[in-house]
Scaffold this active site. Structure first.
Site, PDB file in Angstrom:
ATOM      1  N   ASP A  34      -1.251  17.986  21.315  1.00 14.19           N
ATOM      2  CA  ASP A  34      -0.438  16.780  21.523  1.00 14.19           C
ATOM      3  C   ASP A  34       0.021  16.729  22.969  1.00 14.19           C
ATOM      4  OD1 ASP A  34      -0.779  16.542  18.879  1.00 14.19           O
ATOM      5  OD2 ASP A  34       1.349  16.704  18.320  1.00 14.19           O
ATOM      6  N   GLU A  36      -1.456  17.982  25.632  1.00 15.04           N
ATOM      7  CA  GLU A  36      -2.524  17.564  26.546  1.00 15.04           C
ATOM      8  C   GLU A  36      -2.737  16.055  26.456  1.00 15.04           C
ATOM      9  OE1 GLU A  36      -5.779  21.064  26.856  1.00 15.04           O
ATOM     10  OE2 GLU A  36      -5.087  20.650  24.823  1.00 15.04           O
ATOM     11  N   ASP A  38      -0.468  13.848  25.614  1.00 19.36           N
ATOM     12  CA  ASP A  38       0.664  13.189  26.283  1.00 19.36           C
ATOM     13  C   ASP A  38       0.505  13.190  27.794  1.00 19.36           C
ATOM     14  OD1 ASP A  38       1.758  12.781  23.857  1.00 19.36           O
ATOM     15  OD2 ASP A  38       3.243  14.393  23.982  1.00 19.36           O
ATOM     16  N   LEU A  83      -8.192 -10.127  -6.451  1.00 22.15           N
ATOM     17  CA  LEU A  83      -9.135  -9.504  -7.381  1.00 22.15           C
ATOM     18  C   LEU A  83      -8.705  -9.716  -8.816  1.00 22.15           C
ATOM     19  CD1 LEU A  83      -9.638  -6.010  -5.716  1.00 22.15           C
ATOM     20  CD2 LEU A  83     -11.378  -7.770  -5.968  1.00 22.15           C
ATOM     21  N   GLU A 113     -14.161   2.202  -5.016  1.00 21.40           N
ATOM     22  CA  GLU A 113     -13.234   2.597  -3.947  1.00 21.40           C
ATOM     23  C   GLU A 113     -11.836   2.704  -4.508  1.00 21.40           C
ATOM     24  OE1 GLU A 113     -13.207  -0.693  -1.224  1.00 21.40           O
ATOM     25  OE2 GLU A 113     -15.372  -0.671  -1.081  1.00 21.40           O
ATOM     26  N   LYS A 115      -8.041   1.619  -4.633  1.00 25.42           N
ATOM     27  CA  LYS A 115      -7.284   0.418  -4.291  1.00 25.42           C
ATOM     28  C   LYS A 115      -5.974   0.889  -3.679  1.00 25.42           C
ATOM     29  CE  LYS A 115      -5.890  -3.999  -6.284  1.00 25.42           C
ATOM     30  NZ  LYS A 115      -4.536  -4.076  -5.774  1.00 25.42           N
ATOM     31  N   ASP A 117      -2.371   0.861  -2.110  1.00 28.01           N
ATOM     32  CA  ASP A 117      -1.209   0.025  -2.386  1.00 28.01           C
ATOM     33  C   ASP A 117      -0.382  -0.152  -1.116  1.00 28.01           C
ATOM     34  OD1 ASP A 117       0.518  -1.460  -3.824  1.00 28.01           O
ATOM     35  OD2 ASP A 117       1.467   0.214  -4.880  1.00 28.01           O
ATOM     36  N   GLU A 174      -6.004  -2.443   4.416  1.00 28.71           N
ATOM     37  CA  GLU A 174      -4.702  -2.272   3.793  1.00 28.71           C
ATOM     38  C   GLU A 174      -3.882  -1.330   4.673  1.00 28.71           C
ATOM     39  OE1 GLU A 174      -4.547  -4.102   1.077  1.00 28.71           O
ATOM     40  OE2 GLU A 174      -2.790  -3.402  -0.018  1.00 28.71           O
ATOM     41  N   TYR A 226     -11.264  -2.188   4.166  1.00 27.57           N
ATOM     42  CA  TYR A 226     -12.017  -2.188   2.915  1.00 27.57           C
ATOM     43  C   TYR A 226     -13.055  -3.299   2.802  1.00 27.57           C
ATOM     44  CZ  TYR A 226      -8.448  -5.591   1.616  1.00 27.57           C
ATOM     45  OH  TYR A 226      -7.615  -6.672   1.594  1.00 27.57           O
ATOM     46  N   LYS A 314      -6.727  -1.057 -12.720  1.00 24.08           N
ATOM     47  CA  LYS A 314      -5.415  -0.541 -12.322  1.00 24.08           C
ATOM     48  C   LYS A 314      -5.078   0.779 -13.006  1.00 24.08           C
ATOM     49  CE  LYS A 314      -3.360  -4.105 -10.063  1.00 24.08           C
ATOM     50  NZ  LYS A 314      -2.006  -4.318  -9.727  1.00 24.08           N
ATOM     51  N   CYS A 408      36.773   8.454   0.417  1.00 23.94           N
ATOM     52  CA  CYS A 408      35.645   9.361   0.565  1.00 23.94           C
ATOM     53  C   CYS A 408      35.850  10.575  -0.344  1.00 23.94           C
ATOM     54  CB  CYS A 408      35.530   9.794   2.022  1.00 23.94           C
ATOM     55  SG  CYS A 408      34.373  11.150   2.257  1.00 23.94           S
ATOM     56  N   CYS A 411      36.684  13.715   2.200  1.00 27.80           N
ATOM     57  CA  CYS A 411      37.871  13.833   3.061  1.00 27.80           C
ATOM     58  C   CYS A 411      39.037  13.005   2.541  1.00 27.80           C
ATOM     59  CB  CYS A 411      37.535  13.438   4.483  1.00 27.80           C
ATOM     60  SG  CYS A 411      37.179  11.681   4.654  1.00 27.80           S
ATOM     61  N   CYS A 426      32.246   6.110   4.929  1.00 29.74           N
ATOM     62  CA  CYS A 426      33.446   6.838   5.288  1.00 29.74           C
ATOM     63  C   CYS A 426      33.476   6.785   6.812  1.00 29.74           C
ATOM     64  CB  CYS A 426      33.339   8.284   4.811  1.00 29.74           C
ATOM     65  SG  CYS A 426      34.571   9.336   5.579  1.00 29.74           S
ATOM     66  N   CYS A 431      35.382  13.576   9.058  1.00 26.60           N
ATOM     67  CA  CYS A 431      35.063  13.883   7.658  1.00 26.60           C
ATOM     68  C   CYS A 431      34.166  15.127   7.598  1.00 26.60           C
ATOM     69  CB  CYS A 431      34.350  12.702   7.020  1.00 26.60           C
ATOM     70  SG  CYS A 431      33.635  13.080   5.411  1.00 26.60           S
TER      71      CYS A 431
HETATM   72  S1  IVH Z   1     -11.396  -5.841  -1.888  1.00 30.19           S
HETATM   73  C1  IVH Z   1     -12.925  -9.966  -2.073  1.00 30.19           C
HETATM   74  N1  IVH Z   1     -10.861  -3.312  -1.689  1.00 30.19           N
HETATM   75  O1  IVH Z   1      -5.938  -5.423  -3.127  1.00 30.19           O
HETATM   76  C2  IVH Z   1     -12.457  -8.570  -1.981  1.00 30.19           C
HETATM   77  N2  IVH Z   1      -9.044  -4.829  -1.835  1.00 30.19           N
HETATM   78  O2  IVH Z   1      -5.894  -7.911  -5.177  1.00 30.19           O
HETATM   79  C3  IVH Z   1     -11.019  -8.485  -2.159  1.00 30.19           C
HETATM   80  N3  IVH Z   1      -6.828  -3.774  -1.708  1.00 30.19           N
HETATM   81  O3  IVH Z   1      -5.488  -8.298  -1.264  1.00 30.19           O
HETATM   82  C4  IVH Z   1     -10.377  -7.234  -1.836  1.00 30.19           C
HETATM   83  N4  IVH Z   1      -7.559  -1.698  -1.506  1.00 30.19           N
HETATM   84  O4  IVH Z   1      -5.051  -6.186  -0.048  1.00 30.19           O
HETATM   85  C5  IVH Z   1     -10.350  -4.537  -1.800  1.00 30.19           C
HETATM   86  N5  IVH Z   1     -10.539  -1.020  -1.483  1.00 30.19           N
HETATM   87  C6  IVH Z   1     -10.031  -2.247  -1.578  1.00 30.19           C
HETATM   88  C7  IVH Z   1      -8.638  -2.501  -1.598  1.00 30.19           C
HETATM   89  C8  IVH Z   1      -8.186  -3.817  -1.731  1.00 30.19           C
HETATM   90  C9  IVH Z   1      -6.477  -2.490  -1.579  1.00 30.19           C
HETATM   91  C10 IVH Z   1      -5.879  -4.903  -1.848  1.00 30.19           C
HETATM   92  C11 IVH Z   1      -6.148  -6.037  -0.902  1.00 30.19           C
HETATM   93  C12 IVH Z   1      -6.261  -7.271  -1.741  1.00 30.19           C
HETATM   94  C13 IVH Z   1      -5.767  -6.824  -3.083  1.00 30.19           C
HETATM   95  C14 IVH Z   1      -6.631  -7.457  -4.144  1.00 30.19           C
END
Ligand code: IVH
Length: 678
Positions: A34, A36, A38, A83, A113, A115, A117, A174, A226, A314, A408, A411, A426, A431
């Site tokens: 880090d 180097e 910087d 989706l 893949e 998903k 969050d 994302e 993605y 999900k 508090c 105190c 507080c 305190c």
């Molecule tokens: S594909 C047309 N892949 O999930 C393709 N979405 O409800 C649409 N998301 O708004 C999305 N990981 O923000 C895709 N590997 C992934 C994802 C992903 C997260 C989110 C994305 C999208 C929402 C879909």
């Protein structure tokens, strides 16, 4: 600059920094320290400050600030669809059947893949340069967040060129915050009187939408790309081919993507990740399944809301049901009172949960949480679980309403309920609980790093009134300490020794140790780099602080407010009198006389000729012990050549390359300085 024009050096440095950023933020395989990194960044900043006409928009220094159009509504070049969801892996058979019906007699390959969050964003690159970053918004329109998205180190400001190179490339990804960092952000927010983020997704979204990009820059944001949006100048046949090109261009992709020849494999992938999701360092809320062939994707098309060629499965929520036994109140470093629910122990997703943070009183009121209530608990990632809702139908009338006390709990001074913020504080600066927390922060590893000064000892020191503020640590005497429980003469001496030992900590660590709102380790370094001393920071005007690259108005105000308080000014005086470092260690000079341990740390040296007081390998060992590196040949990245009697060709080369040259005498004096400090 002798051998290279400044412009060439700026370009070379930018390229080097980009390479190392990619190694660090995208590949997770740093090649340099880090420190180097910087040093390179600082050199670039210095050159750009001297000749601002050399600053390019994609320079690695240009991540924070200086942006227009914040929050403007922008139309996505291609709609960002959402989706369709399924909730059980086996429901994917239905999806597979629909695909097969629409594509009779065709082979279909699937990509699975995670998903992620977080917050969906679209990044637009033109001729390889990042020109716009926007939130997903409603899918058709998003908000322009270029300034903030640029601060995310895993988003390249310039793409690596590939053949053919797309002229326009819009990618979707994302933005997320690693789950173990959420607690830390929420702690800061609560201390600040801000409502905590309910989960990592809200934290990511909140951080991207801040009005001060220097605060966004301080948040540990990351991204996984993605999908592809609009693209010109390149064609793809499969989604996996898209991914390899995006990776080649330097974009960050999630490593857990897999291709399957049939839906069975995808279903197994969903089961596998449902079981393993906890092991991920970020939140994933499901799996996304996509048809791999782009021709087939086009043939399948989309409904108004979502593509027919993709679906999500999900993960089930990680929830549990239990009862609140009692509610306790914690007092933080800045006096904020936080209610914490003590629960009947319950197992949720493999962990025994006994506490849930309630963050603040508003949350208690909003969710109508009472002592004795049966509640639904949710664990997301490693963070302290939260209460999602109360099962009011389980109430039997014995439940009691809880409110934060008017005094508090530590105190007993009256607390302050301001209308401006949700926090109840507080405000008694004496305190003991706040003081304990402040001392713990001051002694923590990122600050003064005082070994052996843990919570139990701090508790005793404060309760015995031996320490009334952090400056008192420096007047502690062994004879006072031995009066404490479980404190022998030896441990008393050890404590005093470790307090003394770290007196030489750099000014930035001391500044960080004060625990000023918004002043994390990086900001403290920026301040010291700019003002060169804590005194100068303390007497600076808000405008001057705000003028620093990388520091925004909220930070500036917080710093100025802290130093405006007489108690803090007094504290500064006493810490300075105690001998703490308030100034920045002096810069290295090429003549190389009298510097500090910092002189060696992270730097590269070459030795040549015969030294009179030690062998070359002894010299090398000493440099290494002070954090330096010794290599055998001189290059542009060599920091200094150490020259003994009858030096070889390395001496000429160092002169040619304008590398600093140290005589044996100067080297020894540096070593002595270094050893004094460590
Ligand atoms: S594909 C047309 N892949 O999930 C393709 N979405 O409800 C649409 N998301 O708004 C999305 N990981 O923000 C895709 N590997 C992934 C994802 C992903 C997260 C989110 C994305 C999208 C929402 C879909």
């Amino acid at each position: 600059m002798t051998n290279q024009s400044t412009q060439e050096r700026v370009e070379a440095l930018s390229q080097k920094l980009r390479y190392h950023q990619h190694k660090y933020y995208i590949e997770d395989q740093p090649e340099i320290s880090d420190r180097e990194f910087d040093e390179l960044m600082k050199e670039l900043e210095r050159l750009e400050a001297e000749q601002p006409e050399l600053i390019r928009p994609d320079s690695p220094t240009q991540r924070v600030g200086g942006e227009v159009a914040f929050g403007t509504r922008v139309r996505h070049r291609q709609g960002m669809l959402s989706l369709d969801n399924t909730y059980k892996p086996e429901e994917l058979y239905g999806f597979d059947q629909r695909i097969r019906r629409a594509l009779p007699d065709q082979e279909v390959e699937y990509v699975a893949e995670l998903k992620i969050d977080g917050l969906g964003v679209a990044l637009l690159y033109e001729d390889g340069l990042l020109v716009r970053g926007a939130t997903r918004g409603d899918g058709e329109y998003g908000e322009d967040m270029t300034a903030n998205l640029r601060t995310i180190r895993s988003i390249p400001l310039r793409l690596t060129s590939i053949q053919p190179m797309p002229t326009v490339l819009e990618v979707r990804g994302e933005v997320f915050i690693p789950k173990d960092r959420l607690d830390e952000i929420n702690r800061q927010r609560t201390e600040n009187g801000d409502a905590p983020f309910a989960n990592a997704r809200n934290a990511a979204a909140g951080s991207v939408r801040l009005h001060d990009s220097s605060i966004t820059a301080s948040r540990p944001l990351d991204i996984f790309i993605y999908a592809l949006g609009d693209v010109e100048g390149i064609e793809f046949t499969t989604h996996t081919e898209v991914f390899s090109s995006l990776a080649a261009m330097g974009l960050k992709l999630n490593p857990h993507t897999e291709v399957f020849p049939s839906i069975e494999g995808v279903i197994e992938y969903c089961h596998r990740w449902t079981a393993q999701r906890e092991s991920l360092p970020y939140d994933a809320d499901g799996v996304v399944v996509k048809v791999n062939s782009i021709a087939q994707q086009i043939e399948l098309g989309a409904t108004a809301k979502s593509p027919r060629w993709a679906i999500s499965c999900k993960f089930p929520a990680r929830r549990g049901i239990t009862k609140i036994r009692s509610i306790e109140v914690q007092v933080g470093r800045t006096g904020v009172l936080t209610p914490v629910a003590i629960l009947e122990p319950v197992q949720v997703a493999g962990a025994t949960i006994t506490h849930a943070t309630l963050h603040n009183e508003q949350e208690l009121i909003r969710k109508d949480i009472r002592v004795g209530d049966t509640i639904v608990l949710e664990r997301s990632g490693d963070v302290i679980p939260k209460i999602v809702s109360v099962l009011t139908e389980k109430r039997d009338g014995t439940e009691t309403i809880f409110r934060l006390p008017d005094r508090c709990p530590t105190c007993n001074e009256p607390v302050e309920r301001s209308t401006r913020e949700v926090a109840v504080r507080c405000v008694n600066s004496a305190c003991p609980m706040q003081l304990k927390r402040r001392i713990a922060h001051f002694a923590s590893r990122g600050a003064l790093n005082i070994d052996g000064l843990g919570p139990a000892l701090i508790e005793q020191l404060v309760d015995a009134e031996l320490v009334r503020d952090v400056a008192d640590l420096y007047t502690l005497k062994s004879e006072d300490l031995v009066e404490l429980e479980r404190m022998g003469e030896k441990s008393a001496d050890n404590l005093i020794r470790s307090i003394e030992a770290n007196k030489g900590a750099p000014a930035a660590k001391v500044l960080f140790g004060f625990g000023i709102f918004h002043v994390g380790e990086n900001v403290a370094e920026l301040l010291i780099d700019h003002f060169r001393s804590i005194d100068a920071v303390a007497s600076a005007h808000v405008e001057e602080i705000e003028g620093i690259h990388g520091i925004g108005p909220q930070i500036a105000e917080s710093v100025s407010k802290f130093f405006g308080q007489p108690t803090n000014q007094n504290l500064l005086k006493r810490l300075k009198a105690a001998g703490l470092q308030f100034g920045r260690a002096p810069e290295q000079k090429s003549s190389g006389t009298s510097e500090s341990a910092r002189f060696f740390t992270g730097k590269t040296f070459v030795l040549t000729g015969t030294l009179s007081t030690m062998t070359r390998s002894e010299a090398a060992a000493k440099i290494k012990a002070l954090g330096g590196k010794v290599v055998s040949s001189v290059s542009k990245s060599t920091d200094a050549l150490i020259v003994g009697d009858s030096p070889g060709r390395k001496y000429n080369r160092a002169q040619q390359l304008d590398v600093s040259i140290l005589t044996e005498e100067a080297f020894i004096s540096q070593l002595q300085e270094g050893n004094k400090e460590t």
